[in-house]
Scaffold this active site. Structure first.
Site, PDB file in Angstrom:
ATOM      1  N   GLU A 165       0.828   2.135  -8.624  1.00  0.00           N
ATOM      2  CA  GLU A 165      -0.311   1.228  -8.835  1.00  0.00           C
ATOM      3  C   GLU A 165      -1.668   1.907  -8.631  1.00  0.00           C
ATOM      4  O   GLU A 165      -2.436   1.513  -7.749  1.00  0.00           O
ATOM      5  CB  GLU A 165      -0.206   0.025  -7.900  1.00  0.00           C
ATOM      6  N   GLU A 359       9.003  -2.993  -9.179  1.00  0.00           N
ATOM      7  CA  GLU A 359       8.817  -3.923  -8.046  1.00  0.00           C
ATOM      8  C   GLU A 359       8.729  -5.327  -8.605  1.00  0.00           C
ATOM      9  O   GLU A 359       8.012  -5.575  -9.574  1.00  0.00           O
ATOM     10  CB  GLU A 359       7.504  -3.675  -7.294  1.00  0.00           C
TER      11      GLU A 359
HETATM   12  C1  BG6 Z   1       2.683  -3.889  -4.421  1.00  0.00           C
HETATM   13  C2  BG6 Z   1       2.618  -2.612  -3.621  1.00  0.00           C
HETATM   14  O1  BG6 Z   1       1.449  -4.103  -4.978  1.00  0.00           O
HETATM   15  O2  BG6 Z   1       2.897  -5.079  -3.773  1.00  0.00           O
HETATM   16  C3  BG6 Z   1       3.257  -2.689  -2.251  1.00  0.00           C
HETATM   17  O3  BG6 Z   1       3.133  -1.526  -4.325  1.00  0.00           O
HETATM   18  C4  BG6 Z   1       2.973  -4.042  -1.619  1.00  0.00           C
HETATM   19  O4  BG6 Z   1       2.807  -1.630  -1.477  1.00  0.00           O
HETATM   20  C5  BG6 Z   1       3.566  -5.128  -2.514  1.00  0.00           C
HETATM   21  O5  BG6 Z   1       3.432  -4.140  -0.314  1.00  0.00           O
HETATM   22  C6  BG6 Z   1       3.419  -6.543  -1.985  1.00  0.00           C
HETATM   23  O6  BG6 Z   1       2.089  -6.851  -1.720  1.00  0.00           O
HETATM   24  P1  BG6 Z   1       1.594  -7.263  -0.298  1.00  0.00           P
HETATM   25  O7  BG6 Z   1       0.131  -7.040  -0.336  1.00  0.00           O
HETATM   26  O8  BG6 Z   1       1.928  -8.716  -0.132  1.00  0.00           O
HETATM   27  O9  BG6 Z   1       2.295  -6.393   0.674  1.00  0.00           O
END
Ligand code: BG6
Length: 459
Positions: A165, A359
């Site tokens: 990202e 993800e």
């Molecule tokens: C993604 C990232 O954007 O979302 C992770 O690659 C992140 O590092 C995940 O933890 C979830 O987002 P957040 O801010 O709720 O942890």
């Protein structure tokens, strides 16, 4: 496809070094910007939990890799910590080499393919002091780091990604205060974005020049941009949002060139990006082998305040769709169909490049409320979330999109940037006090899907 996924489809999870490993100041690791920020301003971090221990994978990786096996993973993505491997930028830390080699060999021995990422928001503090991604020197340092990583682990890893990202540190650090430096400055944002892209292509070029086996890609968070209405002003707003938050990296990494509209934007903002023509050639010649897509939520926008707006408000403003289904804990919209639309966009506009869902997941606060009498989290909402997304993904694949895997965020509940352990995302619950792990209901569901390589019957 009959609810089946193709043979060899990747099933697993993603995590990152800084969010999972712990040992933040131990075993020779250098300081990252997050270590520094927590020391300087702990109150900014939810419940003042810093990045020192996180989920203790550094010490518990053996049992964790066994659990991956137990829940049907055939693949796992994590990142190497740059500050752990090269604490001063040049000297290789032998303890880091031992740790990562142990992890990657063990994954291999357990039939879990490693996908190894080089940078997950964790700028070494010493480079942050010199301007981080705003400084061309960081690009050279990153290229060196990438070369060392390929040489040191290339016999164990054949699937690499450069960045996770890359737009996020730009957006959150230069248009927001959620990453450092925490300023609002479009010009600095544009410079940081450009140098990040340059670091990415230089790493690819080093990978290819040195003849390493395997494939190299990048992980982008794609947020399809939907206009509030069909009015031209709203549609134009969606076009700008898409340009800045998706195409700014997607086009150069897959197609080898920036979108023409990017020049228009830079001109409107009177921003001069200090590029060289030879660098544009590097971008053209070093496109990726595969793409990882992180998908959590779409971006809904409406017409900007042309003429009077400040910063990006001139181009588009956020829009809250009244019908949106929201994850109340994170405040993010859940829009499963977005994954289908991404899959068709890649098929139609990005040369149907091989890609995978790198993800996808749901963060829930207060998961202890869902513990059953035996102490297992009954996270049916997570099962529904994954299943609904997978069904839309499968539809995109049936229609020809070239997707080769699905990784959930995340494996074990892990530390997050300023939210720490507020929202839990794992298939495995972490008890923060004792560091014990316990599979949630979703882990057993995931195993069924992964091992059978298909979704349960239903439509
Ligand atoms: C993604 C990232 O954007 O979302 C992770 O690659 C992140 O590092 C995940 O933890 C979830 O987002 P957040 O801010 O709720 O942890």
């Amino acid at each position: 496809m009959n609810n089946r996924f193709p043979e060899g489809f990747l099933w697993g999870a993603a995590a990152s070094g800084p969010q999972l490993e712990g040992a933040g100041s131990k075993h020779g690791k250098g300081k990252t910007v997050w270590d520094y920020w927590f020391e300087a301003d702990p109150g900014k971090f939810y419940q003042q939990i810093g990045p020192e221990t996180t989920s203790n994978f550094y010490n518990q990786y053996k049992e964790d890799i066994l659990s991956m096996n137990e829940i049907g993973f055939n693949s796992f993505r994590t990142s190497i910590s740059w500050a752990r491997l090269l604490p001063d930028g040049t000297t290789i830390n032998p303890e880091a080499v031992t740790f990562y080699r142990e992890v990657f060999s063990r994954l291999r021995d357990h039939g879990v393919k490693s996908i190894v990422n080089l940078y997950h928001f964790d700028m070494p503090y010493r480079l942050h002091l010199k301007g981080g991604w705003e400084n061309r020197e960081t690009v050279e340092e990153f290229t060196h780091y990438a070369k060392i990583a390929f040489e040191t682990f290339g016999d164990l890893v054949n699937t690499w990604t450069t960045f996770n990202e890359p737009i996020v540190p730009v957006e959150m650090g230069y248009l927001n205060d959620k990453h450092l430096p925490g300023v609002y400055d479009l010009k600095r944002a544009a410079h940081a974005a450009y140098f990040t892209l340059l670091a990415h292509v230089k790493a690819i070029s080093v990978f290819r020049e040195s003849g390493h086996c395997g494939e190299i890609g990048i992980i982008l968070n794609l947020t399809p941009s939907y206009p509030r209405s069909d009015f031209p002003e709203d549609k134009e707003a969606a076009k700008w949002a898409d340009l800045l938050f998706n195409r700014s990296f997607l086009d150069p990494v897959v197609l080898g060139r920036y979108p023409l509209e990017m020049a228009e934007f830079l001109e409107l903002e009177a921003i001069d990006v200090p590029y060289k023509n030879t660098e544009l050639d590097l971008i053209k010649d070093n496109t990726i082998d595969f793409l990882g897509v992180n998908y959590y939520q779409p971006r809904r926008v409406q017409a900007g305040d042309k003429g009077i707006g400040v910063g990006l408000d001139k181009y588009f403003k956020p829009y809250q769709w009244p019908e949106a289904k929201i994850n109340p804990y994170r405040g993010w919209e859940i829009y499963e169909k977005g994954l289908y639309e991404i899959s068709l966009n890649i098929r139609d506009n990005y040369r149907n490049i091989p890609w995978y869902v790198a993800e996808n997941g749901i963060g829930v606060e207060g998961e202890e409320a869902f513990l059953d009498e035996e102490g297992e989290v009954q996270d049916d909402y997570r099962i529904t979330f994954m299943e609904d997304h997978l069904r839309w993904l499968q539809k995109g694949m049936v229609e020809g999109s070239n997707c080769f895997g699905y990784h959930v965020w995340t494996f074990i509940d892990n530390w997050s940037w300023l939210n720490e352990y507020k929202n839990r995302y794992g298939l495995i619950r972490l008890d923060l006090k004792t560091q014990t792990r316990r599979k949630k209901k979703s882990a057993y569901w995931f195993k069924q899907v992964a091992v059978k390589n298909r979704l349960p019957e239903k439509w």
